[in-house]
Design a protein around this motif. Structure first.
Motif, short mmCIF file in Angstrom:
data_model
loop_
_atom_site.label_atom_id
_atom_site.label_comp_id
_atom_site.label_asym_id
_atom_site.label_seq_id
_atom_site.Cartn_x
_atom_site.Cartn_y
_atom_site.Cartn_z
N ASN A 161 -22.34 30.93 11.61
CA ASN A 161 -22.76 30.18 12.72
C ASN A 161 -22.00 30.15 14.03
O ASN A 161 -22.63 30.31 15.07
CB ASN A 161 -22.88 28.76 12.19
CG ASN A 161 -24.03 28.45 11.40
OD1 ASN A 161 -24.95 29.14 11.23
ND2 ASN A 161 -24.34 27.31 10.77
N ILE A 194 -23.88 22.00 20.83
CA ILE A 194 -24.96 21.43 20.12
C ILE A 194 -25.45 20.09 21.13
O ILE A 194 -24.34 19.51 21.07
CB ILE A 194 -24.90 21.19 18.70
CG1 ILE A 194 -24.59 22.40 17.88
CG2 ILE A 194 -26.01 20.41 18.11
CD1 ILE A 194 -24.03 22.38 16.58
N VAL A 209 -31.86 23.89 16.13
CA VAL A 209 -32.00 23.45 17.49
C VAL A 209 -33.02 24.36 18.08
O VAL A 209 -33.93 23.85 18.89
CB VAL A 209 -30.78 23.42 18.36
CG1 VAL A 209 -30.60 23.27 19.75
CG2 VAL A 209 -29.52 22.46 17.69
N ASP A 210 -32.95 25.50 17.95
CA ASP A 210 -33.75 26.55 18.52
C ASP A 210 -34.48 27.59 17.25
O ASP A 210 -33.75 28.37 16.94
CB ASP A 210 -33.24 27.45 19.66
CG ASP A 210 -34.08 28.50 20.09
OD1 ASP A 210 -35.15 28.49 19.66
OD2 ASP A 210 -33.59 28.92 21.43
N SER A 214 -32.94 30.88 15.88
CA SER A 214 -32.33 30.84 14.54
C SER A 214 -33.17 32.01 13.74
O SER A 214 -32.38 32.72 12.91
CB SER A 214 -32.41 29.56 13.80
OG SER A 214 -32.64 29.88 12.48
N LEU A 222 -30.91 26.49 6.28
CA LEU A 222 -30.46 26.03 5.19
C LEU A 222 -29.14 25.79 4.79
O LEU A 222 -28.29 25.21 4.21
CB LEU A 222 -31.20 26.65 3.99
CG LEU A 222 -32.74 26.22 3.92
CD1 LEU A 222 -33.26 27.10 2.60
CD2 LEU A 222 -33.00 24.70 3.83
N LEU A 224 -26.33 24.76 6.72
CA LEU A 224 -25.38 23.59 6.56
C LEU A 224 -25.74 22.58 5.66
O LEU A 224 -24.90 21.84 5.32
CB LEU A 224 -25.46 23.05 8.17
CG LEU A 224 -24.99 23.70 9.35
CD1 LEU A 224 -25.06 22.82 10.46
CD2 LEU A 224 -23.28 23.70 8.94
P1 ADP Z 1 -29.40 28.39 10.49
O1 ADP Z 1 -29.53 29.44 9.58
O2 ADP Z 1 -30.38 28.31 11.80
O3 ADP Z 1 -27.92 28.93 11.09
P2 ADP Z 1 -27.98 26.06 9.61
O4 ADP Z 1 -28.21 25.08 8.71
O5 ADP Z 1 -26.64 26.94 9.33
O6 ADP Z 1 -29.27 26.94 9.80
O7 ADP Z 1 -27.57 25.56 11.12
C1 ADP Z 1 -28.67 24.55 11.56
C2 ADP Z 1 -28.56 24.81 13.08
O8 ADP Z 1 -27.41 24.17 14.02
C3 ADP Z 1 -28.70 26.16 13.76
O9 ADP Z 1 -30.00 26.54 13.76
C4 ADP Z 1 -27.98 25.83 15.24
O10 ADP Z 1 -29.23 25.34 16.05
C5 ADP Z 1 -26.94 24.70 14.76
N1 ADP Z 1 -25.62 25.40 14.88
C6 ADP Z 1 -24.87 25.31 13.70
N2 ADP Z 1 -23.78 25.90 13.76
C7 ADP Z 1 -23.43 25.73 15.30
C8 ADP Z 1 -22.48 26.35 16.19
N3 ADP Z 1 -21.34 26.69 15.57
N4 ADP Z 1 -22.86 26.29 17.38
C9 ADP Z 1 -24.06 25.92 17.96
N5 ADP Z 1 -25.07 25.47 17.16
C10 ADP Z 1 -24.86 25.56 15.78
#
Ligand code: ADP
Length: 265
Positions: A161, A194, A209-210, A214, A222, A224
């Motif tokens: 990420n 974020i 977020v977007d 993503s 999924l 996180l």
């Molecule tokens: P994804 O598969 O979209 O990465 P995650 O569950 O891992 O799904 O993360 C959820 C959302 O959190 C991401 O789509 C992103 O918008 C935000 N995010 C996670 N880590 C970061 C980061 N290090 N910097 C900015 N935004 C982040």
């Protein structure tokens, strides 16, 4: 005869009972609703790549005279969407097993810093390709009790990420600190950050977020949720702080030698 007191007692017992039953059912109904939402979201997420695969397959089948370049482009879409689907199915299976308590931690005692070194090495080339500096700093924690593969999975999710959301020229750092009673793992980046209103939701399943960005980067939304489950199953905590002009910091605290026996059976 019942008498007035008896009647009042019966009425109270009836409504009180219903009230208590409703109260007892509330958490079950909530879990049920969450499961229904999860299934609906999962179906939707699976349908998108399937539609793209079908459309491109029809293009290939219906246009045998088309140029090689176009045929390759369509096949490329089919390939990348197939990959997305398998990641998605893996992630969904992980969470479905976690929900049904069928996911078992495989506990061993291992060197936490060594496990992190092994995890970080392959991600370094991913960072380098984007001209991002990956800075590592590990305290020695030679005997950490937990599930090594899952701790590695958690680290990959956070680093992946961080690299994805940082522009070329930026920095991603991973630090492991040994504290009195816990190990502290910090993954920070100098990325886009974020927005505050999204911060508390990013651990929710499928929350992004977007969404289109993503998706374009192969994300499932999924990661996180899985990272949070892994942390919780080690009795740890995961926190995030972010600043739109500075970047994002994830802090994972994992207790040393305090693994919940029940979770590890
Ligand atoms: P994804 O598969 O979209 O990465 P995650 O569950 O891992 O799904 O993360 C959820 C959302 O959190 C991401 O789509 C992103 O918008 C935000 N995010 C996670 N880590 C970061 C980061 N290090 N910097 C900015 N935004 C982040």
């Amino acid at each position: 005869t019942l008498g007035l007191a008896g009647l009042i007692y019966l009425i109270l017992a009836f409504f009180g009972g219903r009230f208590l039953a409703d109260k007892a059912m509330a958490p079950i109904q909530k879990t049920w609703r969450r499961q229904q939402e999860f299934v609906a979201d999962a179906s939707h997420e699976l349908r998108t790549p399937l539609t793209i695969i079908r459309t491109n397959l029809e293009l290939v089948q219906g246009n045998p005279q088309e140029t090689i370049e176009n045929q390759e482009k369509w096949l490329g879409y089919i390939e990348s969407e197939t990959k997305r689907m398998s990641t998605l199915v893996d992630d969904l299976l992980f969470l479905a097993r976690a929900d049904s308590d069928a996911l078992i931690l495989e506990k061993t005692t291992f060197s936490l810093d060594q496990a992190l070194r092994e995890t970080t090495a392959p991600l370094e080339s991913m960072a380098n390709k984007k001209n991002i500096a990956l800075i590592t700093s590990y305290d020695s924690i030679p005997a950490f009790a937990g599930d090594e593969n899952k701790i590695k999975q958690l680290t990959v999710i956070l680093l992946d990420n961080a690299i994805k959301h940082t522009s070329p020229g930026g920095t991603v750092s991973i630090d492991l600190r040994k504290k009195a009673s816990h190990a502290e793992l910090i993954v920070s980046d100098t990325g886009e950050g974020i927005p505050r209103e999204h911060l508390e939701k990013i651990f929710e399943r499928f929350y992004r977020v977007d969404k289109s960005r993503s998706r374009a980067q192969g994300g499932t939304g999924l990661g996180l949720s899985i990272a949070e489950w892994i942390t919780r199953s080690h009795n740890g905590t995961i926190k995030v702080s972010s600043d739109l002009s500075k970047g994002t910091i994830f802090t994972v605290d994992l207790p040393l030698n305090q693994i919940d026996k029940k979770a590890l059976q």
